[in-house]
Every structure is written in C-alpha cells, then in structure tokens.
Design a protein around this motif. Structure first.
Motif, PDB file in Angstrom:
ATOM      1  N   SER A 181       0.844  -1.187   0.000  1.00 29.24           N
ATOM      2  CA  SER A 181       0.000   0.000   0.000  1.00 29.24           C
ATOM      3  C   SER A 181       0.880   1.238   0.000  1.00 29.24           C
ATOM      4  O   SER A 181       1.964   1.242   0.593  1.00 29.24           O
ATOM      5  CB  SER A 181      -0.914   0.037   1.236  1.00 29.24           C
ATOM      6  N   MET A 182       0.406   2.291  -0.659  1.00 33.34           N
ATOM      7  CA  MET A 182       1.120   3.566  -0.679  1.00 33.34           C
ATOM      8  C   MET A 182       0.707   4.396   0.527  1.00 33.34           C
ATOM      9  O   MET A 182      -0.480   4.477   0.860  1.00 33.34           O
ATOM     10  CB  MET A 182       0.781   4.329  -1.968  1.00 33.34           C
ATOM     11  N   LEU A 183       1.659   5.016   1.188  1.00 35.35           N
ATOM     12  CA  LEU A 183       1.354   5.884   2.318  1.00 35.35           C
ATOM     13  C   LEU A 183       0.923   7.261   1.816  1.00 35.35           C
ATOM     14  O   LEU A 183       1.480   7.791   0.847  1.00 35.35           O
ATOM     15  CB  LEU A 183       2.570   6.013   3.231  1.00 35.35           C
ATOM     16  N   THR A 184      -0.079   7.836   2.478  1.00 37.75           N
ATOM     17  CA  THR A 184      -0.574   9.158   2.106  1.00 37.75           C
ATOM     18  C   THR A 184      -0.623  10.077   3.315  1.00 37.75           C
ATOM     19  O   THR A 184      -0.712   9.625   4.460  1.00 37.75           O
ATOM     20  CB  THR A 184      -1.983   9.083   1.481  1.00 37.75           C
ATOM     21  N   ASP A 233     -14.251  16.719   0.040  1.00 38.69           N
ATOM     22  CA  ASP A 233     -13.441  15.609   0.536  1.00 38.69           C
ATOM     23  C   ASP A 233     -12.083  16.115   1.027  1.00 38.69           C
ATOM     24  O   ASP A 233     -11.574  17.122   0.524  1.00 38.69           O
ATOM     25  CB  ASP A 233     -13.195  14.575  -0.561  1.00 38.69           C
ATOM     26  N   GLU A 234     -11.530  15.418   1.994  1.00 35.45           N
ATOM     27  CA  GLU A 234     -10.176  15.738   2.416  1.00 35.45           C
ATOM     28  C   GLU A 234      -9.216  15.519   1.252  1.00 35.45           C
ATOM     29  O   GLU A 234      -9.344  14.555   0.489  1.00 35.45           O
ATOM     30  CB  GLU A 234      -9.755  14.845   3.584  1.00 35.45           C
ATOM     31  N   LYS A 235      -8.268  16.415   1.081  1.00 37.14           N
ATOM     32  CA  LYS A 235      -7.268  16.271   0.036  1.00 37.14           C
ATOM     33  C   LYS A 235      -6.098  15.437   0.582  1.00 37.14           C
ATOM     34  O   LYS A 235      -5.628  15.670   1.694  1.00 37.14           O
ATOM     35  CB  LYS A 235      -6.759  17.630  -0.442  1.00 37.14           C
ATOM     36  N   ARG A 236      -5.649  14.476  -0.210  1.00 33.59           N
ATOM     37  CA  ARG A 236      -4.570  13.591   0.200  1.00 33.59           C
ATOM     38  C   ARG A 236      -3.518  13.516  -0.897  1.00 33.59           C
ATOM     39  O   ARG A 236      -3.803  13.791  -2.062  1.00 33.59           O
ATOM     40  CB  ARG A 236      -5.095  12.171   0.462  1.00 33.59           C
ATOM     41  N   MET A 237      -2.317  13.150  -0.527  1.00 35.47           N
ATOM     42  CA  MET A 237      -1.256  12.923  -1.509  1.00 35.47           C
ATOM     43  C   MET A 237      -0.361  11.800  -1.020  1.00 35.47           C
ATOM     44  O   MET A 237      -0.244  11.568   0.195  1.00 35.47           O
ATOM     45  CB  MET A 237      -0.436  14.190  -1.748  1.00 35.47           C
ATOM     46  N   VAL A 238       0.258  11.086  -1.959  1.00 36.81           N
ATOM     47  CA  VAL A 238       1.176  10.025  -1.572  1.00 36.81           C
ATOM     48  C   VAL A 238       2.447  10.630  -0.987  1.00 36.81           C
ATOM     49  O   VAL A 238       2.795  11.780  -1.264  1.00 36.81           O
ATOM     50  CB  VAL A 238       1.524   9.117  -2.771  1.00 36.81           C
ATOM     51  N   VAL A 239       3.133   9.850  -0.170  1.00 38.99           N
ATOM     52  CA  VAL A 239       4.399  10.277   0.413  1.00 38.99           C
ATOM     53  C   VAL A 239       5.499  10.039  -0.615  1.00 38.99           C
ATOM     54  O   VAL A 239       5.808   8.891  -0.961  1.00 38.99           O
ATOM     55  CB  VAL A 239       4.703   9.509   1.712  1.00 38.99           C
ATOM     56  N   LYS A 294       7.732   7.821  10.811  1.00 39.53           N
ATOM     57  CA  LYS A 294       6.662   8.795  10.543  1.00 39.53           C
ATOM     58  C   LYS A 294       7.177  10.219  10.542  1.00 39.53           C
ATOM     59  O   LYS A 294       6.955  10.986   9.590  1.00 39.53           O
ATOM     60  CB  LYS A 294       5.545   8.656  11.587  1.00 39.53           C
ATOM     61  N   ALA A 295       7.819  10.602  11.633  1.00 40.19           N
ATOM     62  CA  ALA A 295       8.252  11.984  11.788  1.00 40.19           C
ATOM     63  C   ALA A 295       9.262  12.392  10.727  1.00 40.19           C
ATOM     64  O   ALA A 295       9.267  13.532  10.248  1.00 40.19           O
ATOM     65  CB  ALA A 295       8.836  12.188  13.189  1.00 40.19           C
ATOM     66  N   ARG A 296      10.135  11.470  10.326  1.00 44.54           N
ATOM     67  CA  ARG A 296      11.203  11.810   9.385  1.00 44.54           C
ATOM     68  C   ARG A 296      10.741  11.843   7.931  1.00 44.54           C
ATOM     69  O   ARG A 296      11.205  12.672   7.140  1.00 44.54           O
ATOM     70  CB  ARG A 296      12.359  10.816   9.538  1.00 44.54           C
ATOM     71  N   TYR A 297       9.786  10.965   7.575  1.00 42.80           N
ATOM     72  CA  TYR A 297       9.505  10.809   6.154  1.00 42.80           C
ATOM     73  C   TYR A 297       8.035  10.998   5.737  1.00 42.80           C
ATOM     74  O   TYR A 297       7.770  11.274   4.567  1.00 42.80           O
ATOM     75  CB  TYR A 297       9.962   9.426   5.692  1.00 42.80           C
ATOM     76  N   CYS A 298       7.101  10.828   6.655  1.00 37.51           N
ATOM     77  CA  CYS A 298       5.685  10.892   6.274  1.00 37.51           C
ATOM     78  C   CYS A 298       5.190  12.336   6.315  1.00 37.51           C
ATOM     79  O   CYS A 298       4.549  12.776   7.287  1.00 37.51           O
ATOM     80  CB  CYS A 298       4.843   9.991   7.177  1.00 37.51           C
ATOM     81  N   GLN A 299       5.492  13.076   5.274  1.00 37.58           N
ATOM     82  CA  GLN A 299       5.112  14.476   5.183  1.00 37.58           C
ATOM     83  C   GLN A 299       4.941  14.876   3.715  1.00 37.58           C
ATOM     84  O   GLN A 299       5.306  14.125   2.811  1.00 37.58           O
ATOM     85  CB  GLN A 299       6.167  15.345   5.853  1.00 37.58           C
TER      86      GLN A 299
END
Length: 215
Positions: free
Chosen positions: A89-92, A109-115, A134-139
């Motif tokens: 699965s792709m993280l968003t 709808d909430e706007k989302r984007m892939v990491v 999470k803190a380092r890369y999920c942004q």
C-alpha cells in the motif's frame, strides 16, 4: 490486504494507507510494526480533478521528469502453488494546504497525496527505526509537480461469463485491466464464497471511504 477479504473491490480501497493511522489500523499495523517498508517506483500517479464539475483523471509527474519513489508498506503471503507473493500500500498524508495537490479529489473531501521520497532518503526510509519513520519521512513533498488531463478511454462492453468454483481473486485481478486512481497495488487472494448448493454469496459491503482508512 488482510486474508479474510474475499472480494476484489475491497482490495482497491487498500491502494493507500493513511500515515496518521497506519500504526493502529488492523489492515496495516502488523506490517508497520515489523518495519516492512518499501519504495514503489512509478513514472506518474493519477488523481481525479473536479474543476470542470465532473471527475477528470489527471496524470501527475515530477517536473524534472524523474521517476517518483512512493513510500509504502508491504506484507508477504503464500500464493497459488505455495509461491511467496507480496501486497503493498502507498502511504498518504493530508494535502489540504498543498499548493498543487489540493486541487484534486471531490469538493468537500479531504485532500490527500502520496508520500514522495527524495532519492537520498531511500536508504533511510527502508532502514530507520519504526519509531522514527513517521516523523522523518511521512510528510508533504514540495518539489515541482506537473499534471495534465488524461481521461480513461471508453472500454467495450464485456459479455458476462459464468465463473467456476475455482475462480479466485487472482483470476479477477488478472482479468481487470482498468486503470485506477494511484500507482496501484497487488493483493492477497482467496476463493469466492459459495453456499452448499454452489451458489455465490456476495460478501457484505464494508463501510469504506476513498482514502484507504480501513479497519
């Protein structure tokens, strides 16, 4: 995608895993806790744009033409014939305030984007402790993105054919060439549920949305 899901439509809702809840949702938390992180290479991602009042598929790429490395999680499972297979699965993350990605998805709808990962972050994403990932890369990624409308071509109508008792989700996935929003994913497989009389029982529909936030 968990083993108990036996309907291909449900798998399409696990293309994405929300970074905010990937460590708590039943579908994803074991893979996350085990550090099963991956990088999904893709030339482009696809999202719906509603500026015309209707959903129009857009192709989104890096402005410099380089491939996109999407942060993902994966799990392995035993496929047909005992072969090891993988689902991912792709993280968003939220993109309500992203200057480019906020124009996609339906109004309201909430706007989302892939990491999106920088090449120099590939190794770190794959090897860093779970507590730091999470803190380092999920942004949000704020490099240059470009996009253009690329509507799906109309598909010819198909004639329905009876399915045998041996029909599996793998057969359904392999026979479905429709391009969906996102870069795509593979999934675990399982048999179609049957009654004692051999009639197909449709699985119950879960209450699912469009952001991959399941279970």
């Amino acid at each position: 995608m968990p083993d108990f899901i036996a309907k291909v439509d449900w798998a399409r809702h696990t293309y994405n895993a929300r970074a905010e809840t990937v460590d708590t949702k039943t579908t994803y938390k074991k893979a996350w806790a085990a550090g099963h992180r991956c990088i999904i290479p893709t030339e482009a991602i696809y999202e719906p744009n509603y500026e015309s009042g209707q959903s129009v598929r857009w192709r989104i790429r890096k402005g410099n033409g380089e491939p996109i490395g999407v942060a993902g999680i994966y799990r392995s499972y035993q496929g047909p014939g005992g072969r090891e297979m993988f689902a991912f699965s792709m993280l968003t993350v939220n993109a309500d305030d992203h200057p480019f990605m906020r124009q996609f998805h339906a109004p309201g709808d909430e706007k989302r984007m892939v990491v999106i990962l920088e090449p120099e972050d590939f190794e770190g994403w794959l090897t860093c402790p779970v507590s730091e990932a999470k803190a380092r890369y999920c942004q949000q990624w704020h490099g240059e993105l470009v996009g253009e409308p690329v509507p799906l071509p109309k598909r010819p109508k198909r004639t329905a054919t009876p399915r045998s008792d041996s029909t599996s989700l793998l057969d359904l996935i392999a026979g479905d060439d429709e391009l969906r929003s996102g870069a795509g994913m593979s999934g675990a497989v399982g048999p179609i549920q049957k009654t004692k009389r051999g009639k197909t029982l449709p699985p119950k529909e879960p209450g699912i949305g469009t952001t991959g936030d399941l279970f």
